[in-house]
Design an enzyme around this catalytic site. Structure first.
Site: not given
Ligand code: KIV
Length: 271
Positions: A51-52, A90, A120, A122, A189
């Protein structure tokens, strides 16, 4: 369905075997077809459609605004590109924290509409019910502990997490819980390296670190950061492998100059 028999797809079992024999796992983000083609062809084991994307693709300050539809769009582009890597996506903010049924629906949409291989999430014990429900549907889940960017407004800063004993022991409990529930791996992280080591050694499933030290079972970086596309972002944990911002800027300046000067296109570059 056509299957490429020459390239063996990385699976969650491959990652488990890698941990077993002490082989480190490489993971990078990608959000589009062209970048994912390069990341995959270079031998990366896991591609994270993170989600980055909210930051590096859309220019938001945080990961919070990205939607499920947008994540599915990015993930399907990556799925069309990657022939070998395991593709993890994510679940974006607000699509799994509410209740476990919503979490399952979000995960199902990602798997069905993008063709990715895993999701994934969090968080630790507080999202246990959601993790469990997704796993029950046969969807592999990766955890994410430590600095969890979807909680940035709770943390207040992006500094190192779990330096104090209370937060460190909560993180250790969360990691064990996620393993017990059936997660196939956990991203950790921005935590002290000693804690990264302790967590990695205490788990049977692989840990993938980002700013969590050298003892994690694998490492992940955001592709834009490691390629030097994000000029101002230089945290200590980041190793920059290229300087693409400057390279691209120079190439584009050369193009602009050639167009303006009339040297592009020349007689060989026309019909
Ligand atoms: O969204 C992302 O890129 C991440 C990484 C920083 C692990 O969750």
């Amino acid at each position: 369905m056509s299957v490429n028999k020459e390239i063996k797809r990385v699976t969650t079992h491959t990652l488990q075997d890698m941990k077993g024999r002490g082989e480190k796992i490489s993971m990078l983000t990608a959000y589009d077809y062209t970048m994912a083609t390069i990341v995959d062809a270079a031998g990366t084991d896991v591609i994270l459609v993170g989600d980055s994307a909210s930051n590096v693709m859309a220019g938001h300050e945080t990961t919070l605004p990205i939607t499920l539809d947008q994540m599915i769009y990015h993930a399907s582009s990556v799925v069309r590109a990657a022939k070998r890597a395991l593709i993890v996506v994510d679940l974006p903010f607000g699509t799994y924290q509410g209740n476990s049924k919503e979490a399952l629906n979000s995960a199902i949409r990602i798997m069905k509409e993008s063709g990715a291989h895993a999701v994934k999430l969090e968080g630790g014990v507080e999202i246990a019910e959601s993790v469990s429900r997704i796993l029950t549907a046969g969807i592999p889940v990766m955890g994410h502990l430590g600095l969890t960017p979807q909680s940035i407004y709770k943390f207040g800063t992006y500094t190192v997490r779990a330096k104090e004993e209370a937060e460190a022991s909560k993180l250790k409990e969360d990691a064990l819980k996620l393993q017990e529930l059936g997660c196939f791996g956990i991203v950790i992280e921005k935590i002290p390296a000693a804690l990264g080591k302790e967590v990695s050694e205490s788990l049977n499933i692989p840990t993938i670190g980002i700013g969590a030290g050298q003892y994690c079972d694998g490492q992940v970086l955001v592709i834009h950061d490691m390629l030097g596309l994000n000029k101002g972002f230089k945290p200590r944990f980041l190793r920059q492998y290229a300087n693409l911002y400057d390279d691209m800027n120079k190439a584009i300046q050369n193009y602009v100059n050639d167009v303006k000067g009339g040297s592009f296109p020349n007689e060989k570059e026309q019909y």
